[in-house]
Write an enzyme that holds these catalytic residues in place. Structure first.
Site, PDB file in Angstrom:
ATOM      1  N   ASP A 197       0.811  -1.228   0.000  1.00  0.00           N
ATOM      2  CA  ASP A 197       0.000   0.000   0.000  1.00  0.00           C
ATOM      3  C   ASP A 197       0.843   1.277   0.000  1.00  0.00           C
ATOM      4  OD1 ASP A 197       0.889  -0.048   2.622  1.00  0.00           O
ATOM      5  OD2 ASP A 197      -1.036  -0.600   3.471  1.00  0.00           O
ATOM      6  N   GLU A 212      12.129   1.910  15.389  1.00  0.00           N
ATOM      7  CA  GLU A 212      11.993   2.943  14.372  1.00  0.00           C
ATOM      8  C   GLU A 212      11.532   4.220  15.083  1.00  0.00           C
ATOM      9  OE1 GLU A 212       8.867   1.909  11.636  1.00  0.00           O
ATOM     10  OE2 GLU A 212       9.465   3.358  10.128  1.00  0.00           O
TER      11      GLU A 212
END
Ligand SMILES: [Zn+2]
Length: 325
Positions: free
Chosen positions: A16, A193
């Site tokens: 996506d 992250e």
């Protein structure tokens, strides 16, 4: 240096986040390139991961039908072919694509069928990783991992957790990862992250994945670096994405060269090709320009990625041969 002809392995790539202009144009005829960039790519610098994730919405909205999912998958395979990626693992969260009536299992079937067709058309080898999301419930994570189990004969190769790392506590998803282990399903998990080493430790403890998506802030904790090296936990590093989500101010601040020198198993990935507006060849060029990386670095990263791939030994042997050819 032109890296487009080099054979490459890409293990961390979101369907996506990789919608090509031609695909979007098919469903929204007349869309301008400016509008496309505004709605389907993210700025070079987002405030943080949450800001970045909020920008994937238009892509998700488009990927709600069999036609759109098929077109996006076929187009991504063509993008990989032109980037000379010889093996890719493509990931998506099936439960995100059920807003217009598709069942999650149908979503997986559609993408799996399209992948099979794309593989035949392009010669790129590929597998699918199904993602749960950090903000999902235990039930949704279990439903997702059970889809992996059910569709393993249809090129579904592994399980992942994505989404906002700041959300919720990891225990919620522990049972889904335990199910994966019990059924021999290979696992990865996004971590390290938006948050630092503590999140990677937590992820290792609760989920016990073979690979970590990103994990680039592990260098802040030498004991963690040791652990990753000793246990051969592979990091799926996405340099441009990490600058974009502001984990690092610039590529020069990225830890990838330190990770490499510490002996951690790692590979180079785009994360997404449209949202990040980058190809894997371009990632290589940037690492070459910024850190002076050359053929030896890229070969080791690709071999590490083959070792860590959720593929059969036979497939891996073929990939190694192709990398050395
Ligand atoms: Zn990712």
């Amino acid at each position: 240096m032109d890296f487009s002809e080099w054979p490459k392995i890409e293990l961390h790539l979101h369907l996506d986040c990789s919608l090509g202009f031609a695909v979007v144009n098919e469903f929204e005829p007349g869309i301008t390139t400016a509008d496309f960039q505004h709605r389907f790519t993210a700025p070079l610098k987002c405030q943080n991961l949450s800001d970045f994730l909020s920008r994937v919405e238009d892509s998700i909205q488009l990927l709600q039908t069999e036609r759109a999912l098929t077109a996006a998958t076929l187009d991504l395979l063509a993008q990989l072919q032109s980037d000379n990626v010889i093996y890719a693992e493509i990931r998506f969260a099936p439960l995100l694509h059920t807003q217009q009536g598709l069942a999650a299992a149908e979503v997986v079937e559609i993408v799996s069928d399209a992948l099979e067709k794309g593989i035949n058309q392009t010669g790129v080898q590929a597998g699918l990783i199904l993602c749960t999301l950090r903000n999902y419930s235990a039930g949704q994570s279990m439903e997702t991992v059970q889809l992996v189990h059910r569709f393993r004969h249809r090129r579904v190769v592994g399980f992942d957790i994505a989404g906002d790392e700041l959300a919720e506590n990891p225990q919620i998803h522990e049972a889904a990862y335990a199910f994966a282990r019990q059924h021999g399903i290979p696992c990865t998990a996004h971590a390290g992250e938006a948050r630092g080493p503590e999140s990677i430790w937590e992820t290792l403890r609760y989920f016990q994945p073979q690979r970590i998506g990103h994990g680039v802030r592990c260098v802040e904790d030498p004991a963690l670096v040791d652990y990753l090296v000793k246990n051969r936990i592979h990091l799926e590093v996405c340099p441009t994405s990490n600058v974009q989500t502001n984990v690092f101010a610039t590529l020069a601040d990225h830890t990838i060269d330190k990770l490499y020198r510490a002996g951690i198993s790692l590979g180079i990935n785009t994360d997404g090709r449209t949202m990040e507006n980058v190809t894997l060849s371009e990632e290589y060029r940037r690492l070459h320009d910024c850190f002076g990386w050359g053929p030896g670095h890229f070969l080791r990263c690709n071999l590490d990625a083959v070792d860590a791939a959720f593929a059969s030994e036979e497939t891996k042997a073929g990939l190694r041969e192709a990398l050395f050819a």
